[in-house]
Design a protein around this motif. Structure first.
Motif, PDB file in Angstrom:
ATOM      1  N   TYR A  18      -2.974   2.381 -12.586  1.00  0.00           N
ATOM      2  CA  TYR A  18      -3.629   1.072 -12.554  1.00  0.00           C
ATOM      3  C   TYR A  18      -3.253   0.325 -11.277  1.00  0.00           C
ATOM      4  N   TYR A  19      -1.959   0.315 -10.960  1.00  0.00           N
ATOM      5  CA  TYR A  19      -1.494  -0.347  -9.739  1.00  0.00           C
ATOM      6  C   TYR A  19      -2.202   0.223  -8.511  1.00  0.00           C
ATOM      7  N   ALA A  20      -2.178   1.555  -8.373  1.00  0.00           N
ATOM      8  CA  ALA A  20      -2.715   2.191  -7.167  1.00  0.00           C
ATOM      9  C   ALA A  20      -4.209   1.926  -7.012  1.00  0.00           C
ATOM     10  N   THR A  21      -4.947   1.970  -8.110  1.00  0.00           N
ATOM     11  CA  THR A  21      -6.394   1.760  -8.044  1.00  0.00           C
ATOM     12  C   THR A  21      -6.728   0.327  -7.654  1.00  0.00           C
ATOM     13  N   LEU A  22      -6.078  -0.629  -8.309  1.00  0.00           N
ATOM     14  CA  LEU A  22      -6.347  -2.037  -8.025  1.00  0.00           C
ATOM     15  C   LEU A  22      -5.869  -2.424  -6.629  1.00  0.00           C
ATOM     16  N   MET A  23      -4.650  -1.995  -6.288  1.00  0.00           N
ATOM     17  CA  MET A  23      -4.061  -2.423  -5.022  1.00  0.00           C
ATOM     18  C   MET A  23      -4.726  -1.770  -3.814  1.00  0.00           C
ATOM     19  N   ARG A  24      -5.318  -0.600  -3.983  1.00  0.00           N
ATOM     20  CA  ARG A  24      -6.071  -0.013  -2.871  1.00  0.00           C
ATOM     21  C   ARG A  24      -7.263  -0.902  -2.530  1.00  0.00           C
TER      22      ARG A  24
ATOM     23  N   LYS B 171       0.603 -10.900 -12.982  1.00  0.00           N
ATOM     24  CA  LYS B 171       0.023 -11.742 -14.027  1.00  0.00           C
ATOM     25  C   LYS B 171      -0.797 -10.941 -15.032  1.00  0.00           C
ATOM     26  N   SER B 172      -1.155  -9.719 -14.672  1.00  0.00           N
ATOM     27  CA  SER B 172      -2.008  -8.915 -15.550  1.00  0.00           C
ATOM     28  C   SER B 172      -1.233  -7.876 -16.350  1.00  0.00           C
ATOM     29  N   VAL B 173       0.106  -7.817 -16.168  1.00  0.00           N
ATOM     30  CA  VAL B 173       0.897  -6.797 -16.865  1.00  0.00           C
ATOM     31  C   VAL B 173       2.133  -7.426 -17.501  1.00  0.00           C
ATOM     32  N   ASN B 174       2.663  -6.746 -18.484  1.00  0.00           N
ATOM     33  CA  ASN B 174       3.934  -7.136 -19.087  1.00  0.00           C
ATOM     34  C   ASN B 174       5.042  -6.743 -18.120  1.00  0.00           C
ATOM     35  N   HIS B 175       5.810  -7.715 -17.647  1.00  0.00           N
ATOM     36  CA  HIS B 175       6.834  -7.403 -16.656  1.00  0.00           C
ATOM     37  C   HIS B 175       8.144  -8.103 -16.970  1.00  0.00           C
ATOM     38  N   GLN B 176       9.193  -7.558 -16.404  1.00  0.00           N
ATOM     39  CA  GLN B 176      10.546  -8.066 -16.582  1.00  0.00           C
ATOM     40  C   GLN B 176      11.010  -8.692 -15.270  1.00  0.00           C
TER      41      GLN B 176
ATOM     42  N   HIS C 210       0.827  -1.208   0.000  1.00  0.00           N
ATOM     43  CA  HIS C 210       0.000   0.000   0.000  1.00  0.00           C
ATOM     44  C   HIS C 210       0.864   1.262   0.000  1.00  0.00           C
ATOM     45  N   CYS C 211       2.127   1.128   0.415  1.00  0.00           N
ATOM     46  CA  CYS C 211       3.027   2.290   0.429  1.00  0.00           C
ATOM     47  C   CYS C 211       3.149   2.911  -0.961  1.00  0.00           C
ATOM     48  N   LEU C 212       3.290   2.074  -1.976  1.00  0.00           N
ATOM     49  CA  LEU C 212       3.431   2.616  -3.330  1.00  0.00           C
ATOM     50  C   LEU C 212       2.151   3.335  -3.748  1.00  0.00           C
ATOM     51  N   THR C 213       1.009   2.800  -3.352  1.00  0.00           N
ATOM     52  CA  THR C 213      -0.266   3.469  -3.638  1.00  0.00           C
ATOM     53  C   THR C 213      -0.301   4.850  -2.999  1.00  0.00           C
ATOM     54  N   LEU C 214       0.104   4.948  -1.734  1.00  0.00           N
ATOM     55  CA  LEU C 214       0.067   6.226  -1.024  1.00  0.00           C
ATOM     56  C   LEU C 214       0.998   7.249  -1.661  1.00  0.00           C
ATOM     57  N   VAL C 215       2.176   6.812  -2.083  1.00  0.00           N
ATOM     58  CA  VAL C 215       3.112   7.736  -2.728  1.00  0.00           C
ATOM     59  C   VAL C 215       2.570   8.170  -4.082  1.00  0.00           C
ATOM     60  N   LYS C 216       2.000   7.247  -4.825  1.00  0.00           N
ATOM     61  CA  LYS C 216       1.385   7.603  -6.106  1.00  0.00           C
ATOM     62  C   LYS C 216       0.303   8.655  -5.902  1.00  0.00           C
ATOM     63  N   GLU C 217      -0.471   8.516  -4.846  1.00  0.00           N
ATOM     64  CA  GLU C 217      -1.577   9.441  -4.588  1.00  0.00           C
ATOM     65  C   GLU C 217      -1.106  10.815  -4.118  1.00  0.00           C
ATOM     66  N   MET C 218       0.193  10.961  -3.840  1.00  0.00           N
ATOM     67  CA  MET C 218       0.732  12.292  -3.542  1.00  0.00           C
ATOM     68  C   MET C 218       0.691  13.199  -4.770  1.00  0.00           C
TER      69      MET C 218
ATOM     70  N   TRP D 131     -10.497  -2.808 -12.924  1.00  0.00           N
ATOM     71  CA  TRP D 131     -10.862  -4.225 -12.812  1.00  0.00           C
ATOM     72  C   TRP D 131     -11.002  -4.863 -14.193  1.00  0.00           C
ATOM     73  N   LYS D 132     -11.544  -4.100 -15.129  1.00  0.00           N
ATOM     74  CA  LYS D 132     -11.679  -4.606 -16.496  1.00  0.00           C
ATOM     75  C   LYS D 132     -10.305  -4.845 -17.103  1.00  0.00           C
ATOM     76  N   ARG D 133      -9.399  -3.926 -16.859  1.00  0.00           N
ATOM     77  CA  ARG D 133      -8.042  -4.110 -17.368  1.00  0.00           C
ATOM     78  C   ARG D 133      -7.373  -5.305 -16.693  1.00  0.00           C
ATOM     79  N   PHE D 134      -7.621  -5.470 -15.415  1.00  0.00           N
ATOM     80  CA  PHE D 134      -7.095  -6.605 -14.658  1.00  0.00           C
ATOM     81  C   PHE D 134      -7.539  -7.919 -15.302  1.00  0.00           C
ATOM     82  N   GLU D 135      -8.808  -8.021 -15.567  1.00  0.00           N
ATOM     83  CA  GLU D 135      -9.350  -9.243 -16.167  1.00  0.00           C
ATOM     84  C   GLU D 135      -8.812  -9.460 -17.578  1.00  0.00           C
ATOM     85  N   ASN D 136      -8.750  -8.399 -18.362  1.00  0.00           N
ATOM     86  CA  ASN D 136      -8.226  -8.517 -19.729  1.00  0.00           C
ATOM     87  C   ASN D 136      -6.748  -8.900 -19.724  1.00  0.00           C
TER      88      ASN D 136
END
Length: 503
Positions: A395-401, A419-424, A272-280, A351-356
């Motif tokens: 997207y991260y902040a909205t879903l993870m909140r 699993k829902s994003v292109n990652h390295q 949730h820390c990353l969500t809070l910083v994003k929301e700054m 959520w739609k993006r998460f599912e897609n």
């Protein structure tokens, strides 16, 4: 800048005032501000000492707003001012009363109570008359205000209701350290001016599962020069921060955002820390690094800043204990149920993006739903270090909140997000983590070829001794060779190297 201050600031309060950095608060939800105050480029009206205009009106307006629980917001620059030639000394003489009496005006407004309390209109009228009696306003000013109030009524303006005398500021930081339902929280954010034309900047978020006590200064010295900002997140109690010596003492100012122990729950919800910083709402940020306080990040290692990076991606472990407690399948069920009653369009879009995304990367079939994967007990992601580019941060902040609100465990929440994003992923993958007795061998296993390694406990280097010697001989020595002496004898992951699944 110590020699500048807001226009009209009472001179007698320049050195002794209470509006310091300790007053900073971050709120998730706020009512729309009644007044928006923009800033000005080029020649703003700030004092150094000879420029003050008629600012008393703003003092009075703020008092009126507070009577109804309304607020002022400060927004980015929306005007450019070029000062015309004028005589500064004459300005000073013309505005002598403002310099002499601004402090008196503020003191009166701070202590003033509306005795009538029948309507905001009556209170405004009473205030103007009291200002005349105190010699801070002229009778003509009061008459003008009365005519203005009458004109407002003629055009159908409806005055807002007065707040109760026992009104509690809803935007004060929470003092309940046992609740996860926090809207406003303590924070501090200061940073050097950064040229917005520079290449993208990244933010490092350092997270502690338990209340911060030691290690802040060591982390600052290692990483601070290489990031736009380092923000410490977790349970932050300044009186508990301990400095042992100059090698590890805290460097002030410290940027932090407070999560109480209930919100952290031993690190279960540290994501949730990353969500809070994003929301700054920081500007000109390229991406956000999330790092546990006991992780070593070799920042010379090349990663793809355009997509999410995780040390190992996800690993299959259907028998993982956390699926079978309140932070696993139970939390997942609650999340799914909450989405059935959701009416927030932003969350619906996420959520739609998460599912897609789950469909795109093959975790659910075309006719499947996000619920299928969330209830499948399919893997975990150990997440003491990861990176989220700004392009994925909203997207991260909205879903993870939503995950945080329903107590979804860190290693499951990050796992299903990945699993829902292109990652390295990194070369070392799961080998970046040390387990059981191997943790004691961190100094032998640390490598400059790693992106990161966990854990290396900074508390072990608190006092001079063998552990600190090992730290200096391995990690600090490697850093010095690479960062200061230009040593390039290490392996980086090439752009065309194969990642784990879903890379």
């Amino acid at each position: 800048m110590d020699q500048m201050w807001p226009r009209g600031f009472p001179l007698e309060h320049l050195e002794k005032h209470t509006n310091g950095n300790s007053k900073q608060v971050s709120c998730y939800k706020m009512k729309r501000a009644s007044v928006q105050q923009g800033l000005v480029h080029h020649d703003p009206d700030v004092d150094a000492i000879y420029r003050t205009t008629d600012i008393w009106r703003s003092f009075i307006s703020q008092k009126i707003l507070h009577l109804s629980g309304l607020t002022v917001s400060f927004v980015p620059t929306n005007a450019v001012q070029f000062r015309n030639a004028h005589y500064y000394l004459k300005d000073f003489k013309d505005e002598k009363q403002v310099y002499e009496d601004s402090g008196k005006m503020i003191e009166l407004l701070h202590k003033w109570k509306c005795s009538k309390r029948t309507s905001l209109e009556d209170c405004i009228y009473q205030l103007t008359q009291d200002l005349v009696v105190k010699g801070l306003w002229g009778q003509k000013d009061a008459n003008l205000m009365q005519m203005f109030l009458k004109d407002l009524k003629k055009i159908g303006f409806e005055f807002p209701d007065l707040v109760d005398e026992n009104y509690v500021d809803p935007y004060a930081p929470s003092i309940d350290e046992t609740s996860k339902s926090v809207n406003c929280r303590r924070m501090n954010l200061e940073f050097d001016l950064i040229n917005p034309k520079d290449d993208g900047k990244t933010v490092l978020i350092v997270v502690n599962n338990y209340p911060w006590e030691y290690g802040v200064g060591l982390i600052q010295r290692l990483y601070q020069p290489y990031f736009a900002s380092i923000i410490f997140c977790g349970s932050w109690y300044p009186d508990q921060i301990e400095d042992e010596d100059n090698f590890t003492s805290t460097i002030h100012p410290v940027n932090y955002i407070h999560m109480n122990p209930a919100e952290m729950t031993r690190g279960y919800f540290g994501y949730h820390c990353l969500t809070l910083v994003k929301e700054m709402g920081l500007s000109n940020v390229e991406g956000y690094f999330f790092m546990a306080d006991d992780t070593v990040f070799n920042l010379w290692q090349r990663i793809d800043y355009s997509r999410v990076h995780h040390l190992h991606g996800y690993v299959e472990e259907p028998s993982y204990d956390y699926y079978h407690n309140q932070f696993g399948l139970t939390a997942a069920k609650n999340i799914i149920e909450s989405m059935k009653n959701n009416n927030d369009p932003k969350l619906e879009k996420a959520w739609k993006r998460f599912e897609n995304g789950l469909k795109k990367y093959g975790f659910i079939k075309e006719n499947g739903t996000a619920e299928d994967e969330m209830m499948a007990k399919n893997g975990k992601s150990i997440s003491d270090f990861f990176y989220v580019p700004t392009s994925e941060s909203d997207y991260y902040a909205t879903l993870m909140r939503r995950f945080f609100e329903h107590d979804y465990f860190l290693e499951l929440a990050v796992n299903i997000f990945l699993k829902s994003v292109n990652h390295q992923t990194s070369y070392y993958g799961i080998e970046s983590y040390l387990w059981h007795e191997v943790r004691l061998l961190w100094d032998r296993l640390y490598s400059k070829n790693m992106v990161g390694m966990h854990p290396v406990k900074v508390s072990e280097f608190r006092k001079p001794g063998e552990q600190r010697r090992k730290y200096c001989a391995t990690i600090l020595h490697t850093w010095a060779n690479i960062m200061f002496e230009g040593n390039r004898n290490f392996t980086t992951k090439a752009d065309n190297d194969v990642d784990d699944a879903n890379g």
